[in-house]
Design a protein around this motif. Structure first.
Motif, short mmCIF file in Angstrom:
data_model
loop_
_atom_site.label_atom_id
_atom_site.label_comp_id
_atom_site.label_asym_id
_atom_site.label_seq_id
_atom_site.Cartn_x
_atom_site.Cartn_y
_atom_site.Cartn_z
N ALA A 40 -2.67 5.10 -9.05
CA ALA A 40 -3.39 5.09 -10.33
C ALA A 40 -2.55 4.42 -11.41
O ALA A 40 -3.09 3.75 -12.30
N LEU A 41 -1.23 4.59 -11.34
CA LEU A 41 -0.34 4.11 -12.40
C LEU A 41 0.18 2.69 -12.16
O LEU A 41 0.32 1.92 -13.11
N ASP A 42 0.52 2.36 -10.94
CA ASP A 42 1.19 1.09 -10.64
C ASP A 42 0.19 0.13 -9.99
O ASP A 42 -0.17 0.28 -8.82
N GLU A 43 -0.23 -0.87 -10.76
CA GLU A 43 -1.28 -1.77 -10.28
C GLU A 43 -0.77 -2.78 -9.26
O GLU A 43 -1.57 -3.54 -8.70
N ARG A 44 0.53 -2.79 -8.98
CA ARG A 44 1.04 -3.61 -7.88
C ARG A 44 0.65 -3.03 -6.53
O ARG A 44 0.68 -3.73 -5.51
N ILE A 45 0.32 -1.74 -6.52
CA ILE A 45 -0.11 -1.09 -5.28
C ILE A 45 -1.53 -1.56 -4.99
O ILE A 45 -2.47 -1.24 -5.71
N ALA A 46 -1.67 -2.35 -3.93
CA ALA A 46 -2.93 -3.03 -3.64
C ALA A 46 -3.92 -2.16 -2.88
O ALA A 46 -5.11 -2.49 -2.83
N ALA A 47 -3.46 -1.07 -2.28
CA ALA A 47 -4.34 -0.18 -1.52
C ALA A 47 -3.67 1.18 -1.40
O ALA A 47 -2.44 1.28 -1.44
N ALA A 48 -4.48 2.23 -1.24
CA ALA A 48 -3.95 3.59 -1.16
C ALA A 48 -4.77 4.40 -0.17
O ALA A 48 -5.99 4.24 -0.07
N MET A 49 -4.07 5.31 0.54
CA MET A 49 -4.74 6.22 1.47
C MET A 49 -4.12 7.61 1.35
O MET A 49 -3.23 7.98 2.12
N PRO A 50 -4.57 8.41 0.38
CA PRO A 50 -4.11 9.81 0.28
C PRO A 50 -4.86 10.69 1.28
O PRO A 50 -6.08 10.58 1.44
N SER A 51 -4.13 11.56 1.95
CA SER A 51 -4.72 12.44 2.95
C SER A 51 -4.47 13.90 2.58
O SER A 51 -3.35 14.27 2.20
N ALA A 67 0.84 -1.19 0.00
CA ALA A 67 0.00 0.00 0.00
C ALA A 67 0.88 1.24 0.00
O ALA A 67 2.07 1.20 0.31
N VAL A 68 0.27 2.37 -0.36
CA VAL A 68 0.92 3.67 -0.29
C VAL A 68 0.00 4.63 0.44
O VAL A 68 -1.23 4.60 0.23
N ILE A 108 -7.74 3.66 -9.73
CA ILE A 108 -7.31 2.75 -8.68
C ILE A 108 -8.31 1.60 -8.51
O ILE A 108 -7.94 0.51 -8.04
N ALA A 109 -9.56 1.80 -8.90
CA ALA A 109 -10.60 0.77 -8.75
C ALA A 109 -10.19 -0.51 -9.50
O ALA A 109 -9.61 -0.43 -10.59
N PRO A 110 -10.49 -1.67 -8.94
CA PRO A 110 -11.28 -1.95 -7.73
C PRO A 110 -10.44 -2.08 -6.46
O PRO A 110 -10.93 -2.56 -5.44
N ARG A 111 -9.17 -1.66 -6.50
CA ARG A 111 -8.30 -1.80 -5.34
C ARG A 111 -8.76 -0.86 -4.22
O ARG A 111 -9.27 0.23 -4.49
N PRO A 112 -8.59 -1.25 -2.97
CA PRO A 112 -9.06 -0.42 -1.85
C PRO A 112 -8.47 0.99 -1.87
O PRO A 112 -7.26 1.17 -2.07
N LEU A 113 -9.33 1.96 -1.63
CA LEU A 113 -8.93 3.37 -1.61
C LEU A 113 -9.63 4.08 -0.47
O LEU A 113 -10.87 4.06 -0.38
N VAL A 114 -8.85 4.69 0.41
CA VAL A 114 -9.38 5.52 1.49
C VAL A 114 -8.91 6.94 1.24
O VAL A 114 -7.71 7.23 1.27
N ILE A 115 -9.83 7.84 0.96
CA ILE A 115 -9.52 9.25 0.78
C ILE A 115 -9.79 9.98 2.09
O ILE A 115 -10.88 9.85 2.66
N VAL A 116 -8.80 10.72 2.56
CA VAL A 116 -8.93 11.47 3.81
C VAL A 116 -8.90 12.96 3.50
O VAL A 116 -7.99 13.43 2.81
#
Length: 338
Positions: free
Chosen positions: A221-232, A205-206, A269-277
């Motif tokens: 958005a670019l690297d599909e190896r990233i399985a989850a993201a949480m931008p704040s 994750a990033v 990023i879909a369908p990978r988990p994404l939490v926007i803060v």
């Protein structure tokens, strides 16, 4: 009539419809493939590959069985990245998720590590839950902190970041600083997987706040190896955030507003988990616009049948990370701590 060109620019931006927005009836996967390639081109990617030349500089055993590895590697033939990886005690028995944590405009990755280095660092860390790496390893996950270009040891100063000149130089070369930062994240994943077998390759994750959140969105958005993201505190429409206000030039990508808005990029990023803060009172990433862009992203997640993988968390203060709310949502969408 006005002599100030800003008025014309603002009108043009307000009238612009992103040309790469998914069309009615267009298959999501087909749109994502096309849009991802366009986004990479706007960012000036790919860059020239390089042998990693991984060099371990120091290993330390810290409290609670945490192992710390300080190392550098090459992300381009003439560009090096400094990192510190924290492995929790459980990594001695099993593979663990890895969360790459990215500081925003700060004095360096030591903020993520919760290790004050310069005057004022204590307040920066404690005032906004910014000790990301320390939080992550306490959760039993591996944390990789790295200095983004223009921050810390990579062009920053003891007074803070220094992005302006390197961002403008990148533009002269047909590149962008945000693209270069994303490239470093992807190369860091290569190195982490090659050097640390304790890391679960399916659980990378990033996350990051402010400028770290911006890199988080683009990199995921670019690297599909990233399985989850949480931008704040980095998510809002381009016009009310970086269009209508003065921001660091590292936020600007030539022509991007004509192609995408932030909700479209999040939809990659879909369908990978994404939490926007977001912060309720964050004036530089306005909440009303963030809510509009989150709806665009949420609709794209619905098309991917991944509504449960999307969360939008609203902190009750300003421009900072919200650890309690953010990690609770992250655990919900990933299940990595279940």
């Amino acid at each position: 009539m006005s002599l100030n060109p800003q008025e014309s620019h603002l009108k043009r931006m307000a009238a612009t419809q992103p040309s790469m927005r998914r069309g009615e009836g267009e298959p999501l996967a087909q749109w994502q493939k096309k849009a991802r390639a366009k986004l990479a081109a706007l960012l000036g990617l790919p860059l020239e590959g390089a042998a990693a030349h991984y060099r371990l500089l120091e290993t330390q055993e810290k409290e609670n069985g945490v192992s710390a590895y300080r190392f550098v590697f090459s992300s381009e033939p003439d560009v090096e990245v400094n990192c510190q990886l924290l492995l929790p005690e459980r990594a001695k028995r099993e593979k663990v998720p890895l969360v790459i944590c990215l500081q925003g405009h700060s004095k360096g990755m030591h903020i993520s590590l919760g290790e004050p280095k310069y005057p004022g660092d204590e307040a920066t860390i404690s005032g906004g839950d910014r000790d990301f790496a320390r939080q992550i390893v306490a959760r039993g996950q591996a944390a990789l902190a790295l200095d983004q270009r223009g921050f810390g040891e990579r062009g920053g100063t003891p007074q803070g970041p220094d992005c302006h000149q390197i961002a403008m130089q990148a533009l002269l070369l047909g590149r962008t600083l945000i693209g270069e930062r994303c490239w470093d994240v992807s190369r860091a994943i290569d190195v982490a997987l090659a050097q640390f077998p304790q890391i679960d390759a399916d659980k990378i994750a990033v996350m990051g706040n402010s400028g770290g959140g911006t890199t988080t969105i683009y990199a995921a958005a670019l690297d599909e190896r990233i399985a989850a993201a949480m931008p704040s505190c980095a998510f809002s429409g381009f016009l009310p955030s970086i269009g209508a206000q003065r921001h660091c030039v590292c936020n600007y990508v030539p022509g991007i507003l004509t192609q995408f808005d932030m909700g479209d990029i999040a939809g990659l990023i879909a369908p990978r988990p994404l939490v926007i803060v977001n912060g309720k009172d964050d004036g530089i990433f306005p909440l009303n616009s963030a809510l509009e862009q989150a709806e665009i992203a949420r609709n794209l997640y619905a098309l991917a049948s991944a509504q449960s993988a999307f969360r939008h968390v609203i902190g009750q203060e300003g421009h900072r990370f919200y650890a309690r709310e953010g990690w609770a949502a992250f655990d919900e969408v990933t299940g990595w701590n279940s």
